[in-house]
Design a protein around this motif. Structure first.
Motif, PDB file in Angstrom:
ATOM      1  N   GLN A 187      31.256  51.032  33.617  1.00  7.83           N
ATOM      2  CA  GLN A 187      32.246  51.430  34.626  1.00  7.83           C
ATOM      3  C   GLN A 187      32.309  50.426  35.784  1.00  7.83           C
ATOM      4  N   GLN A 188      32.324  49.166  35.406  1.00 11.16           N
ATOM      5  CA  GLN A 188      32.450  48.065  36.353  1.00 11.16           C
ATOM      6  C   GLN A 188      33.596  47.165  35.909  1.00 11.16           C
ATOM      7  N   VAL A 189      34.074  46.344  36.831  1.00 16.48           N
ATOM      8  CA  VAL A 189      35.024  45.299  36.473  1.00 16.48           C
ATOM      9  C   VAL A 189      34.300  43.955  36.571  1.00 16.48           C
ATOM     10  N   PRO A 190      34.747  43.001  35.748  1.00 17.02           N
ATOM     11  CA  PRO A 190      35.897  43.035  34.859  1.00 17.02           C
ATOM     12  C   PRO A 190      35.530  43.488  33.450  1.00 17.02           C
ATOM     13  N   ALA A 191      36.585  43.764  32.702  1.00 18.60           N
ATOM     14  CA  ALA A 191      36.506  43.848  31.246  1.00 18.60           C
ATOM     15  C   ALA A 191      37.720  43.096  30.716  1.00 18.60           C
ATOM     16  N   ILE A 192      37.551  42.444  29.592  1.00 19.22           N
ATOM     17  CA  ILE A 192      38.667  41.667  29.033  1.00 19.22           C
ATOM     18  C   ILE A 192      38.789  41.969  27.545  1.00 19.22           C
ATOM     19  N   THR A 193      40.021  42.163  27.123  1.00 20.54           N
ATOM     20  CA  THR A 193      40.318  42.276  25.699  1.00 20.54           C
ATOM     21  C   THR A 193      40.849  40.926  25.248  1.00 20.54           C
ATOM     22  N   ILE A 194      40.134  40.307  24.309  1.00 14.94           N
ATOM     23  CA  ILE A 194      40.453  38.942  23.891  1.00 14.94           C
ATOM     24  C   ILE A 194      40.046  38.757  22.432  1.00 14.94           C
ATOM     25  N   ASP A 195      40.927  38.189  21.648  1.00  8.33           N
ATOM     26  CA  ASP A 195      40.640  37.903  20.238  1.00  8.33           C
ATOM     27  C   ASP A 195      40.202  39.158  19.473  1.00  8.33           C
ATOM     28  N   GLY A 196      40.769  40.293  19.847  1.00 10.62           N
ATOM     29  CA  GLY A 196      40.483  41.524  19.116  1.00 10.62           C
ATOM     30  C   GLY A 196      39.202  42.229  19.507  1.00 10.62           C
ATOM     31  N   ILE A 197      38.497  41.733  20.541  1.00  7.63           N
ATOM     32  CA  ILE A 197      37.286  42.396  21.010  1.00  7.63           C
ATOM     33  C   ILE A 197      37.394  42.638  22.516  1.00  7.63           C
ATOM     34  N   THR A 198      36.555  43.522  23.030  1.00  5.93           N
ATOM     35  CA  THR A 198      36.484  43.770  24.462  1.00  5.93           C
ATOM     36  C   THR A 198      35.125  43.317  24.971  1.00  5.93           C
ATOM     37  N   LEU A 199      35.135  42.508  26.031  1.00  5.26           N
ATOM     38  CA  LEU A 199      33.910  42.004  26.632  1.00  5.26           C
ATOM     39  C   LEU A 199      33.840  42.419  28.087  1.00  5.26           C
ATOM     40  N   SER A 200      32.637  42.662  28.566  1.00  6.33           N
ATOM     41  CA  SER A 200      32.396  42.862  29.989  1.00  6.33           C
ATOM     42  C   SER A 200      31.304  41.890  30.415  1.00  6.33           C
ATOM     43  N   GLN A 201      30.953  41.919  31.697  1.00  4.09           N
ATOM     44  CA  GLN A 201      29.995  40.993  32.314  1.00  4.09           C
ATOM     45  C   GLN A 201      30.626  39.598  32.420  1.00  4.09           C
ATOM     46  N   SER A 202      30.854  39.189  33.662  1.00  4.19           N
ATOM     47  CA  SER A 202      31.657  37.989  33.899  1.00  4.19           C
ATOM     48  C   SER A 202      31.075  36.724  33.269  1.00  4.19           C
ATOM     49  N   LEU A 203      29.761  36.544  33.317  1.00  2.00           N
ATOM     50  CA  LEU A 203      29.196  35.310  32.763  1.00  2.00           C
ATOM     51  C   LEU A 203      29.314  35.282  31.241  1.00  2.00           C
ATOM     52  N   ALA A 204      29.175  36.433  30.611  1.00  2.00           N
ATOM     53  CA  ALA A 204      29.371  36.498  29.158  1.00  2.00           C
ATOM     54  C   ALA A 204      30.814  36.168  28.800  1.00  2.00           C
ATOM     55  N   ILE A 205      31.758  36.666  29.592  1.00  2.00           N
ATOM     56  CA  ILE A 205      33.175  36.382  29.358  1.00  2.00           C
ATOM     57  C   ILE A 205      33.455  34.892  29.528  1.00  2.00           C
TER      58      ILE A 205
END
Length: 238
Positions: A80-98
């Motif tokens: 329940q934090q931002v950001p989250a990104i939907t990219i290439d058919g998956i959803t990622l959270s945690q900015s450094l991982a993104i």
């Protein structure tokens, strides 16, 4: 030539998967974030540096008690934090991982140096900011602190910058590590913005101040700034 049914089925499955991957890569990423979230800003900077077009879905961290706390958003990001990104058919959270996923899957300027020592320095600086400073003065923590939130935020930002300044004196060239923009720079600028919001005197950290001023002349940092996002309130726009 005889081809078995099982081979044909495997080949069909491969083509189907390939098609899905191609379709996913052709769909614009969707970034769920908040205009003033430093973690969201990091991702916006990375996308801008890479020249990636994307859509934004604002998540207001204050309205209605916080839209990040809804069941709908929790299904997207269980933290329940931002950001989250939907990219290439998956959803990622945690900015450094993104950011690192973007680096590993997209062309454009490198966000991590090829030299392993410099790459380690970039990660060290990024983690110092993203793990050692920002979480201690984010919205959720400050709401828990209450009336003492300003001195609390000032203390932990100053403490973090006192560690960061001598590190940057050793690693910096034009930017945080040498003369190429990296993930470390992406982390630095939003943190300086937070420091200024909480009235920390940046002049006592000359290396941090110089780097921030240099980086804020770059278009990718300007267009991703909290003052010009779709969900920026009218009174904070520039």
């Amino acid at each position: 030539m005889h081809v078995s049914l099982s081979c044909l089925m495997k080949f069909y499955s491969y083509l189907k998967l390939l098609h899905l991957n191609i379709m996913a890569s052709q769909t614009k990423p969707v970034l769920h974030g908040y205009f003033r979230s430093s973690c969201s800003w990091r991702v916006r900077i990375a996308l801008a540096l890479k020249g990636i077009e994307y859509d934004q879905v604002p998540v207001n961290l204050i309205k209605d008690g916080g839209q990040q706390l809804t069941d709908q958003y929790k299904a997207l990001n269980p933290m329940q934090q931002v950001p989250a990104i939907t990219i290439d058919g998956i959803t990622l959270s945690q900015s450094l991982a993104i950011i690192q996923y973007i680096e590993e899957t997209r062309p454009g300027p490198r966000l991590l140096p090829t030299d392993p020592q410099k790459r380690a320095q970039v990660r060290m600086i990024s983690d110092l900011i993203a793990s050692g400073i920002q979480p201690l003065q984010n919205l959720y923590v400050l709401q828990k602190i209450g009336a003492e939130k300003l001195p609390w935020a000032q203390h932990f930002i100053t403490r973090g910058f006192e560690a960061l300044e001598p590190l940057l004196k050793e690693t910096a060239g034009k930017y945080c590590v040498g003369d190429e923009i990296s993930m470390a720079d992406i982390c630095l600028v939003p943190q300086v913005y937070n420091a200024e919001r909480f009235k920390v005197d940046i002049s006592q950290f000359p290396t941090i101040k110089r780097l921030n001023e240099t980086l804020m002349e770059i278009e990718a940092f300007k267009v991703s700034h909290p003052s010009c996002q779709p969900d920026t309130p009218a009174d904070l726009r520039s």
